[in-house]
Enzyme design. Structure first.
Site, PDB file in Angstrom:
ATOM      1  N   ASP A 245       0.843  -1.208   0.000  1.00 54.46           N
ATOM      2  CA  ASP A 245       0.000   0.000   0.000  1.00 54.46           C
ATOM      3  C   ASP A 245       0.875   1.253   0.000  1.00 54.46           C
ATOM      4  O   ASP A 245       0.569   2.253  -0.655  1.00 54.46           O
ATOM      5  CB  ASP A 245      -0.916   0.012   1.231  1.00 54.46           C
ATOM      6  CG  ASP A 245      -1.847  -1.191   1.251  1.00 54.46           C
ATOM      7  OD1 ASP A 245      -2.205  -1.681   0.169  1.00 54.46           O
ATOM      8  OD2 ASP A 245      -2.194  -1.652   2.356  1.00 54.46           O
ATOM      9  N   LYS A 278       8.709  -1.342  10.423  1.00 54.18           N
ATOM     10  CA  LYS A 278       7.864  -0.925  11.537  1.00 54.18           C
ATOM     11  C   LYS A 278       6.588  -1.763  11.559  1.00 54.18           C
ATOM     12  O   LYS A 278       6.053  -2.108  10.496  1.00 54.18           O
ATOM     13  CB  LYS A 278       7.521   0.563  11.330  1.00 54.18           C
ATOM     14  CG  LYS A 278       7.222   1.299  12.586  1.00 54.18           C
ATOM     15  CD  LYS A 278       7.080   2.783  12.328  1.00 54.18           C
ATOM     16  CE  LYS A 278       6.207   3.369  13.431  1.00 54.18           C
ATOM     17  NZ  LYS A 278       5.712   4.690  13.113  1.00 54.18           N
TER      18      LYS A 278
END
Ligand code: RIB
Length: 297
Positions: A245, A278
């Site tokens: 994304d 992350k």
């Protein structure tokens, strides 16, 4: 010029597990976290982080306030997000120690998008604006058709793959951004070689730009004028959720700015590499300042 992300907004329930559950197996999760997600939301956030003027459209339930807040904090306009009675869509995500994931989505409010909502949404956009669609909402086929009729540039991330996908008016898509599995399925190719997949997509959709993401092997690009490739950066993998994304949003934002495809590919590849470092989907998407200030090899 602005861009509409018409797509899913999900609550992601992320379960940290040693390994992805096997068929018939019961395992315990160490931790469960609740995070904003959905491909539509994630890509809207990535577009905004990359500097585009972004509108999100979709449907959320009474449980959707955190999702709207996430979009607004990133600078996405949320006036076209409808609040309805049906609970939000959600995703059940297993995240393994190696950073791999396995995702189940439940459509919820995302599946309440109607042709009427799409018609009203399109009234806010002009010819030459962009629309970015994914495959996690109802009426994707209608949205492609209407957007094209109104002169918008149609970008489509055909994820996740579904049986209905091949019945969509895909010949109207201007830019496909898809991974190898999606490319393999959509192309009807009987080889899994990257070059065969992109060739098959290019001959099936001769009018389209095609961006094929290859995970740790980088990305390939094809349009009527050029064939390009871009290597991935080597980074420690924490969580790959939302990396695709991030790539989509960054690539399109830079394309809209008129940046050459090679440069747009490089920046999108770098942004997605940072997202992998992350945990989480939307929350892992780096800002443009971070992308520009970090050196990766
Ligand atoms: O692409 C990652 C996203 O897929 C997650 O945020 C999840 O909601 C699913 O839509």
């Amino acid at each position: 010029m602005k861009i509409l992300s018409l797509g899913s907004l999900n609550i992601d329930f992320v379960y940290s597990v040693g390994h992805i559950n096997l068929e018939g197996e019961t395992i315990s999760a160490r931790e469960r976290e609740c995070k904003p997600g959905g491909k539509g939301l994630n890509q809207a956030v990535a577009l905004a982080q990359a500097g585009a003027s972004v509108f999100m459209a979709g449907c959320v339930g009474p449980d959707g306030s955190k999702l709207i807040e996430t979009l607004q904090l990133s600078g996405v306009d949320t006036t076209l997000v409808h609040k309805i009675d049906e609970p939000c869509g959600h995703a059940i995500i297993q995240l393994s120690d190696s950073g791999a994931n396995s995702i189940i989505i439940y459509g919820g409010a995302n599946m309440q998008i109607t042709p009427q909502i799409i018609d009203r949404t399109m009234d806010f956009f002009d010819a030459d604006d962009y629309i970015l669609l994914q495959n996690e909402i109802s009426c994707v086929d209608y949205a492609i058709r209407i957007a094209k009729e109104r002169g918008l540039k149609v970008a489509f991330n055909p994820s996740p793959i579904s049986d209905e996908l091949t019945t969509y008016p895909l010949e109207l898509v201007d830019i496909f951004i898809l991974n190898e599995l999606e490319g393999y399925t959509l192309s009807g190719c009987n080889s899994t070689a990257d070059s065969d997949i992109i060739d098959a997509l290019a001959s099936k959709f001769p009018q389209s730009t095609i961006v094929l993401t290859l995970g740790e092997r980088g990305a390939l690009y094809h349009d009527s004028q050029s064939n390009l490739s871009c290597s991935a950066f080597k980074v420690p993998v924490v969580d790959t959720t939302g990396a695709g994304d991030t790539f989509c949003g960054y690539f399109l934002a830079f394309t809209m700015k008129g940046v050459a495809p090679k440069k747009a590919l490089e920046i999108a590849t770098k942004a997605s590499a940072l997202a992998i470092g992350k945990k989480g989907a939307a929350v892992s998407i780096p800002s443009l300042t971070q992308v520009e200030s970090v050196t990766l090899t």
